[in-house]
Structures are given as structure tokens and as C-alpha cells.
Design a protein around this motif. Structure first.
Motif, PDB file in Angstrom:
ATOM      1  N   ARG A 144       0.927  -1.412   0.202  1.00 25.57           N
ATOM      2  CA  ARG A 144       0.046   0.034   0.005  1.00 25.57           C
ATOM      3  C   ARG A 144       0.850   1.290   0.011  1.00 25.57           C
ATOM      4  O   ARG A 144       0.673   2.075  -0.701  1.00 25.57           O
ATOM      5  CB  ARG A 144      -1.094  -0.184   1.284  1.00 25.57           C
ATOM      6  CG  ARG A 144      -1.751   1.062   1.365  1.00 25.57           C
ATOM      7  CD  ARG A 144      -2.590   1.085   2.682  1.00 25.57           C
ATOM      8  NE  ARG A 144      -2.788  -0.257   3.001  1.00 25.57           N
ATOM      9  CZ  ARG A 144      -2.631  -0.306   4.405  1.00 25.57           C
ATOM     10  NH1 ARG A 144      -2.466   0.403   5.157  1.00 25.57           N
ATOM     11  NH2 ARG A 144      -2.882  -1.563   5.051  1.00 25.57           N
ATOM     12  N   ASP A 145       1.871   1.247   0.808  1.00 20.95           N
ATOM     13  CA  ASP A 145       2.934   2.320   0.963  1.00 20.95           C
ATOM     14  C   ASP A 145       3.548   2.707  -0.467  1.00 20.95           C
ATOM     15  O   ASP A 145       3.810   3.777  -1.003  1.00 20.95           O
ATOM     16  CB  ASP A 145       4.134   2.109   1.882  1.00 20.95           C
ATOM     17  CG  ASP A 145       3.266   2.009   3.297  1.00 20.95           C
ATOM     18  OD1 ASP A 145       2.334   2.769   3.620  1.00 20.95           O
ATOM     19  OD2 ASP A 145       3.975   1.329   4.063  1.00 20.95           O
ATOM     20  N   VAL A 146       4.140   1.620  -1.223  1.00 26.06           N
ATOM     21  CA  VAL A 146       4.487   1.639  -2.576  1.00 26.06           C
ATOM     22  C   VAL A 146       3.680   2.128  -3.548  1.00 26.06           C
ATOM     23  O   VAL A 146       4.100   3.245  -4.140  1.00 26.06           O
ATOM     24  CB  VAL A 146       5.067  -0.042  -2.919  1.00 26.06           C
ATOM     25  CG1 VAL A 146       5.505   0.428  -4.345  1.00 26.06           C
ATOM     26  CG2 VAL A 146       5.972  -0.441  -1.951  1.00 26.06           C
ATOM     27  N   MET A 147       2.257   1.832  -3.615  1.00 30.65           N
ATOM     28  CA  MET A 147       1.517   2.462  -4.254  1.00 30.65           C
ATOM     29  C   MET A 147       1.034   3.847  -4.096  1.00 30.65           C
ATOM     30  O   MET A 147       0.880   4.788  -5.027  1.00 30.65           O
ATOM     31  CB  MET A 147       0.025   1.824  -4.265  1.00 30.65           C
ATOM     32  CG  MET A 147       0.194   0.273  -4.894  1.00 30.65           C
ATOM     33  SD  MET A 147      -1.111  -1.064  -4.588  1.00 30.65           S
ATOM     34  CE  MET A 147      -2.573  -0.046  -5.259  1.00 30.65           C
ATOM     35  N   GLN A 148       1.031   4.179  -2.948  1.00 31.04           N
ATOM     36  CA  GLN A 148       0.861   5.595  -2.642  1.00 31.04           C
ATOM     37  C   GLN A 148       1.975   6.354  -2.978  1.00 31.04           C
ATOM     38  O   GLN A 148       1.828   7.622  -3.357  1.00 31.04           O
ATOM     39  CB  GLN A 148       0.605   5.950  -1.149  1.00 31.04           C
ATOM     40  CG  GLN A 148      -0.765   5.151  -0.658  1.00 31.04           C
ATOM     41  CD  GLN A 148      -1.007   5.230   0.858  1.00 31.04           C
ATOM     42  OE1 GLN A 148       0.019   5.303   1.811  1.00 31.04           O
ATOM     43  NE2 GLN A 148      -2.351   5.114   1.171  1.00 31.04           N
ATOM     44  N   ALA A 149       3.069   5.841  -2.690  1.00 33.77           N
ATOM     45  CA  ALA A 149       4.357   6.751  -3.278  1.00 33.77           C
ATOM     46  C   ALA A 149       4.598   6.965  -4.678  1.00 33.77           C
ATOM     47  O   ALA A 149       4.838   7.897  -5.276  1.00 33.77           O
ATOM     48  CB  ALA A 149       5.734   5.906  -2.635  1.00 33.77           C
ATOM     49  N   MET A 150       4.119   5.879  -5.369  1.00 31.19           N
ATOM     50  CA  MET A 150       4.092   5.974  -6.787  1.00 31.19           C
ATOM     51  C   MET A 150       3.164   7.087  -7.230  1.00 31.19           C
ATOM     52  O   MET A 150       3.117   7.839  -8.026  1.00 31.19           O
ATOM     53  CB  MET A 150       3.657   4.615  -7.420  1.00 31.19           C
ATOM     54  CG  MET A 150       4.866   3.968  -7.634  1.00 31.19           C
ATOM     55  SD  MET A 150       4.431   2.115  -8.430  1.00 31.19           S
ATOM     56  CE  MET A 150       5.866   1.454  -7.900  1.00 31.19           C
ATOM     57  N   THR A 151       1.856   6.968  -6.739  1.00 30.59           N
ATOM     58  CA  THR A 151       0.701   7.878  -7.044  1.00 30.59           C
ATOM     59  C   THR A 151       1.035   9.379  -6.615  1.00 30.59           C
ATOM     60  O   THR A 151       0.717  10.394  -7.503  1.00 30.59           O
ATOM     61  CB  THR A 151      -0.551   7.472  -6.124  1.00 30.59           C
ATOM     62  OG1 THR A 151      -0.947   6.169  -6.366  1.00 30.59           O
ATOM     63  CG2 THR A 151      -1.644   8.395  -6.541  1.00 30.59           C
ATOM     64  N   ALA A 152       1.846   9.591  -5.425  1.00 35.93           N
ATOM     65  CA  ALA A 152       2.099  10.860  -5.090  1.00 35.93           C
ATOM     66  C   ALA A 152       3.174  11.569  -5.808  1.00 35.93           C
ATOM     67  O   ALA A 152       2.845  12.708  -6.224  1.00 35.93           O
ATOM     68  CB  ALA A 152       2.591  10.811  -3.615  1.00 35.93           C
ATOM     69  N   THR A 153       4.015  10.713  -6.498  1.00 34.90           N
ATOM     70  CA  THR A 153       5.081  11.608  -7.510  1.00 34.90           C
ATOM     71  C   THR A 153       4.504  11.297  -9.083  1.00 34.90           C
ATOM     72  O   THR A 153       5.038  12.175  -9.873  1.00 34.90           O
ATOM     73  CB  THR A 153       6.637  10.662  -7.257  1.00 34.90           C
ATOM     74  OG1 THR A 153       6.316   9.410  -7.580  1.00 34.90           O
ATOM     75  CG2 THR A 153       6.833  10.491  -5.960  1.00 34.90           C
ATOM     76  N   PHE A 212       5.619   8.915 -10.852  1.00 34.58           N
ATOM     77  CA  PHE A 212       6.435   8.135 -11.568  1.00 34.58           C
ATOM     78  C   PHE A 212       5.915   6.657 -11.292  1.00 34.58           C
ATOM     79  O   PHE A 212       5.345   6.382 -10.292  1.00 34.58           O
ATOM     80  CB  PHE A 212       7.938   8.290 -10.947  1.00 34.58           C
ATOM     81  CG  PHE A 212       8.372   9.640 -11.412  1.00 34.58           C
ATOM     82  CD1 PHE A 212       8.758   9.747 -12.562  1.00 34.58           C
ATOM     83  CD2 PHE A 212       8.793  10.847 -10.391  1.00 34.58           C
ATOM     84  CE1 PHE A 212       9.509  10.965 -13.034  1.00 34.58           C
ATOM     85  CE2 PHE A 212       9.298  11.740 -10.928  1.00 34.58           C
ATOM     86  CZ  PHE A 212       9.587  12.246 -11.964  1.00 34.58           C
ATOM     87  N   LYS A 213       6.290   5.882 -12.119  1.00 34.53           N
ATOM     88  CA  LYS A 213       5.847   4.554 -12.125  1.00 34.53           C
ATOM     89  C   LYS A 213       7.125   3.809 -11.637  1.00 34.53           C
ATOM     90  O   LYS A 213       7.260   2.524 -11.935  1.00 34.53           O
ATOM     91  CB  LYS A 213       5.491   3.927 -13.683  1.00 34.53           C
ATOM     92  CG  LYS A 213       4.197   4.535 -13.826  1.00 34.53           C
ATOM     93  CD  LYS A 213       3.735   4.025 -15.226  1.00 34.53           C
ATOM     94  CE  LYS A 213       2.402   4.584 -15.658  1.00 34.53           C
ATOM     95  NZ  LYS A 213       1.835   3.941 -16.676  1.00 34.53           N
ATOM     96  N   ILE A 214       7.724   4.225 -10.623  1.00 39.86           N
ATOM     97  CA  ILE A 214       9.005   3.706  -9.981  1.00 39.86           C
ATOM     98  C   ILE A 214       9.165   4.125  -8.634  1.00 39.86           C
ATOM     99  O   ILE A 214       8.671   5.365  -8.280  1.00 39.86           O
ATOM    100  CB  ILE A 214      10.245   3.814 -10.625  1.00 39.86           C
ATOM    101  CG1 ILE A 214      11.497   3.123 -10.411  1.00 39.86           C
ATOM    102  CG2 ILE A 214      10.651   5.388 -10.579  1.00 39.86           C
ATOM    103  CD1 ILE A 214      12.781   3.108 -11.168  1.00 39.86           C
ATOM    104  N   THR A 257       8.833  -1.287  -9.238  1.00 47.36           N
ATOM    105  CA  THR A 257       8.206  -0.470 -10.708  1.00 47.36           C
ATOM    106  C   THR A 257       6.839  -0.823 -10.796  1.00 47.36           C
ATOM    107  O   THR A 257       6.245  -1.887 -10.185  1.00 47.36           O
ATOM    108  CB  THR A 257       9.001  -0.927 -12.058  1.00 47.36           C
ATOM    109  OG1 THR A 257       8.562  -2.474 -12.174  1.00 47.36           O
ATOM    110  CG2 THR A 257      10.258  -0.881 -12.093  1.00 47.36           C
ATOM    111  N   ASP A 258       6.041  -0.239 -11.317  1.00 49.80           N
ATOM    112  CA  ASP A 258       4.479  -0.217 -11.674  1.00 49.80           C
ATOM    113  C   ASP A 258       4.188  -1.687 -12.140  1.00 49.80           C
ATOM    114  O   ASP A 258       3.463  -2.447 -11.731  1.00 49.80           O
ATOM    115  CB  ASP A 258       4.045   0.629 -12.671  1.00 49.80           C
ATOM    116  CG  ASP A 258       2.431   0.731 -12.847  1.00 49.80           C
ATOM    117  OD1 ASP A 258       1.892   0.633 -11.678  1.00 49.80           O
ATOM    118  OD2 ASP A 258       1.967   0.376 -13.936  1.00 49.80           O
ATOM    119  N   GLY A 259       5.234  -2.126 -13.199  1.00 49.09           N
ATOM    120  CA  GLY A 259       5.051  -3.511 -13.801  1.00 49.09           C
ATOM    121  C   GLY A 259       5.266  -4.482 -12.718  1.00 49.09           C
ATOM    122  O   GLY A 259       4.697  -5.662 -12.878  1.00 49.09           O
TER     123      GLY A 259
END
Length: 49
Positions: A16-25, A27-29, A43-45
């Protein structure tokens, strides 16, 4: 670009933290940081597979 531009998480962070960090920036990394050291990259992949 510096690490500050990407989403950064700790090695014990939840998905969940990974997804929130990607969404906030936007970037898909996300960088996994162990203190000041790069411990890994997610990565998103990685989340989709």
C-alpha cells in the motif's frame, strides 16, 4: 534527478505504501531506501505481474 523526485520507501514498507508513493510522485517507480543506501527498486510492472 535526485532520489527526492521519486517515491521512496523503507525495506519493511507495505505494498500500500509503495502504491501511495508512486501515485504521489506520478512516476511508475519507487526506490527502496535503507537509510541513505539504495536497497532496491519497485516498478509499476512489478506490482501488476
Amino acid at each position: 534527478m535526485s532520489a527526492d523526485n521519486y517515491g521512496c520507501i523503507k525495506p519493511d514498507s507495505k505494498i500500500r505504501d509503495v502504491m501511495q508513493a508512486m501515485t504521489a510522485t506520478g512516476f511508475k517507480i519507487c526506490l527502496v531506501m535503507d537509510g541513505e543506501d539504495l536497497a532496491g527498486v519497485i516498478t509499476d510492472g512489478d506490482l501488476r505481474r
